[in-house]
Design a protein around this motif. Sequence first.
Motif, PDB file in Angstrom:
ATOM      1  N   ARG A 164       1.115  -1.380   0.165  1.00 32.15           N
ATOM      2  CA  ARG A 164      -0.150  -0.641  -0.127  1.00 32.15           C
ATOM      3  C   ARG A 164       0.762   1.208   0.184  1.00 32.15           C
ATOM      4  O   ARG A 164       1.126   2.366  -0.531  1.00 32.15           O
ATOM      5  CB  ARG A 164      -0.969  -0.398   1.509  1.00 32.15           C
ATOM      6  CG  ARG A 164      -1.620  -1.326   1.083  1.00 32.15           C
ATOM      7  CD  ARG A 164      -3.299  -0.741   2.321  1.00 32.15           C
ATOM      8  NE  ARG A 164      -3.845  -2.143   2.698  1.00 32.15           N
ATOM      9  CZ  ARG A 164      -5.047  -2.116   2.569  1.00 32.15           C
ATOM     10  NH1 ARG A 164      -5.595  -1.322   3.295  1.00 32.15           N
ATOM     11  NH2 ARG A 164      -6.154  -3.193   2.415  1.00 32.15           N
ATOM     12  N   ARG A 165       2.066   0.874   1.072  1.00 29.64           N
ATOM     13  CA  ARG A 165       2.489   2.717   1.041  1.00 29.64           C
ATOM     14  C   ARG A 165       3.782   3.231  -0.610  1.00 29.64           C
ATOM     15  O   ARG A 165       3.621   3.493  -1.259  1.00 29.64           O
ATOM     16  CB  ARG A 165       4.358   2.303   1.683  1.00 29.64           C
ATOM     17  CG  ARG A 165       5.135   3.427   1.275  1.00 29.64           C
ATOM     18  CD  ARG A 165       6.564   3.031   2.543  1.00 29.64           C
ATOM     19  NE  ARG A 165       7.320   1.353   1.528  1.00 29.64           N
ATOM     20  CZ  ARG A 165       8.225   0.798   2.220  1.00 29.64           C
ATOM     21  NH1 ARG A 165       8.571   1.169   3.678  1.00 29.64           N
ATOM     22  NH2 ARG A 165       8.326  -0.448   1.581  1.00 29.64           N
ATOM     23  N   ASP A 166       4.036   1.626  -0.896  1.00 32.03           N
ATOM     24  CA  ASP A 166       4.560   1.798  -2.542  1.00 32.03           C
ATOM     25  C   ASP A 166       3.416   2.080  -3.566  1.00 32.03           C
ATOM     26  O   ASP A 166       3.647   2.986  -4.570  1.00 32.03           O
ATOM     27  CB  ASP A 166       5.067   0.330  -3.118  1.00 32.03           C
ATOM     28  CG  ASP A 166       6.379  -0.014  -2.305  1.00 32.03           C
ATOM     29  OD1 ASP A 166       6.431   1.015  -0.920  1.00 32.03           O
ATOM     30  OD2 ASP A 166       6.862  -1.107  -1.921  1.00 32.03           O
ATOM     31  N   ALA A 167       2.506   1.780  -3.235  1.00 28.35           N
ATOM     32  CA  ALA A 167       1.319   1.782  -4.306  1.00 28.35           C
ATOM     33  C   ALA A 167       0.375   3.099  -4.197  1.00 28.35           C
ATOM     34  O   ALA A 167      -0.032   4.138  -4.888  1.00 28.35           O
ATOM     35  CB  ALA A 167      -0.132   1.300  -4.531  1.00 28.35           C
ATOM     36  N   GLY A 168       1.183   3.760  -2.629  1.00 29.98           N
ATOM     37  CA  GLY A 168       0.280   5.249  -2.180  1.00 29.98           C
ATOM     38  C   GLY A 168      -1.359   5.594  -2.081  1.00 29.98           C
ATOM     39  O   GLY A 168      -1.777   6.021  -2.793  1.00 29.98           O
TER      40      GLY A 168
END
Lengths: 328, 263
Positions: free
Chosen positions: A322-326
Amino acid sequence: MSGRVVVVGEVVDGRPTRLSTEVATLGRRLGEALGRPVVGVLVGAGAGEAGASLAAYLPEVLTVELPDLADLAPAPRVAAETAALVEPEDGPILVGASPDGRDVAGALSVLLDRPVLANAVAVEAGPEGPTAVKTIFGGKLVVRSRFVGPPGIVTVRPSSVDAAPADAPGRVVARTATAVALGPPVRRLERILETAGEVPLEEAAVVVVGGRGVGGAEGFALLEELAALLGGTVGATRAAVDAGWIGYARQIGQTGKVVKPRLYLGLGVSGAIQHKVGMQTAETIVAVNRDPDAPLAEYADLYVVGDLFEVGRALVAELRRRRDAGTT
Amino acid sequence: MRIVVLTKPVPDPASGQDRLGPDHRVDRAAAPAVLNGNDEYALEAALRLVESHGGEITLLAMAPATAPETLRKGLAMGAHRAVLVTDPALAGSDIRSTVGVLAAALAGLEFDLVLAGIDTSDGFAGVVPAALATLLGLPLLSNAAAIEPDPAAGRVRVRRIIQGGYDVLEAPLPALVSCTQALGAPRYPSLKGIMAARSKEVAVRSLADLGPTRWPVGGAAAATAVVAVDPPPARGATRTIRASAVEAAREIADFLAARRLLP
């Protein structure tokens, strides 16, 4: 002039502690509710510098610079100087319930001959004067207490209020040290910092907590990873501390710290009463545990029945994704 | 080394039966009494000090008349005697009155060190050690993780827990030290210790025995009063999830995102 509400702050490294700003916020609002002036007091090495920061929260801050305090246990001197600034009609006197704050409050109660209401989570303007709100028996009961006669000292638990600056900053008034501490001085020979810069457990917004189920010191690496992803810090139950997997400074519960984070994430924590007293006022409680009948299953907001390592590792992956996908 | 350990019988937090009576005081009949947890660490520290330096340990408690049974555990662990200050007139005393009574009791005892737990599991105030030290003019070494007395030199060193580490403090004896769990786990009483405890002295002192105290005592003289007692605000219902690890992780992340708890 009616007596002032007094906020006793604490200076660390030339700054007021976060707890001090919380107590200042509480004191300012209490003063408004009671219709009384409010004054802050900061005593110690770096008090002058810290005064300006604390004045963001209070109309007036009195500072007493004590450079030599670095070589002494601070509480007796802080209490003596504070006592010298308090007028007989002043009160209540609010002190943060940190380790140093408790020592200062205890000493002040004798120096000023005032009673103490301890460990408040709020102070209200009751019909019969200031009323301290605290929980007892591990949060089973909420007790409201007042002073009989003149208001005394109230110690305030960390994270009881959100610190909020005043509309306009107050003034800082430097005072000269005048008092002498009672009794022989306690000298500080050395300071050993092992984990300097770490967010104090009591101040962390997110706490990821490991219990017996974590199984060993290496198991805490997963918790560190989760804590980093969630912007938090790691805590532990007494069982994990007793087993030597993590230091006592990280212990939450009856003989450890009391925390009130926005998020408590417990992994392999059963949530017995001795632990519950230290964390039940967390805003949100999420737990992962194999045992569907552990006490935490009754007061968590979200309870996952499962293996903490499997779920924990999956959660690390999910949070990273989720962090990487924003998308968070 | 003559060591006094302050011990408070408290309602057993593990019993789940601790409650207040209609008078807003602790209902001592409702839950079994135990030694306060942090006081057991103080006692354990005292026992280790006496093992290495010699000396004697006196337990001091201000408690109801039923307390000798509770203090017996401390005697079984190895304390040499106990002094119990008990008097019907003490019921309802506030923190400050308690400090005055303990100070008066300590004035009648000889000691090099007074050890106390950093706080108690019932009141959680943690201000008694500092107040007592101030009243008696004793140096206070608080939040101890290690205690190293040097009786010959008449001083004591303490590792005091601070944020992120320790301070090493030093003060002349006699001194008052407040004790944490970091001092080490309390021992279990041995069978021999339990047998020996039966014949150890529990000296009972009334208020009249103590003489004048610094502040008036008892509920009528208390400078603080309970206004209201309420149950805590209820937490929401628990949502329980039984799913695969990957699904559970997704549910947790959704839950945290919905509550704006993800950074």
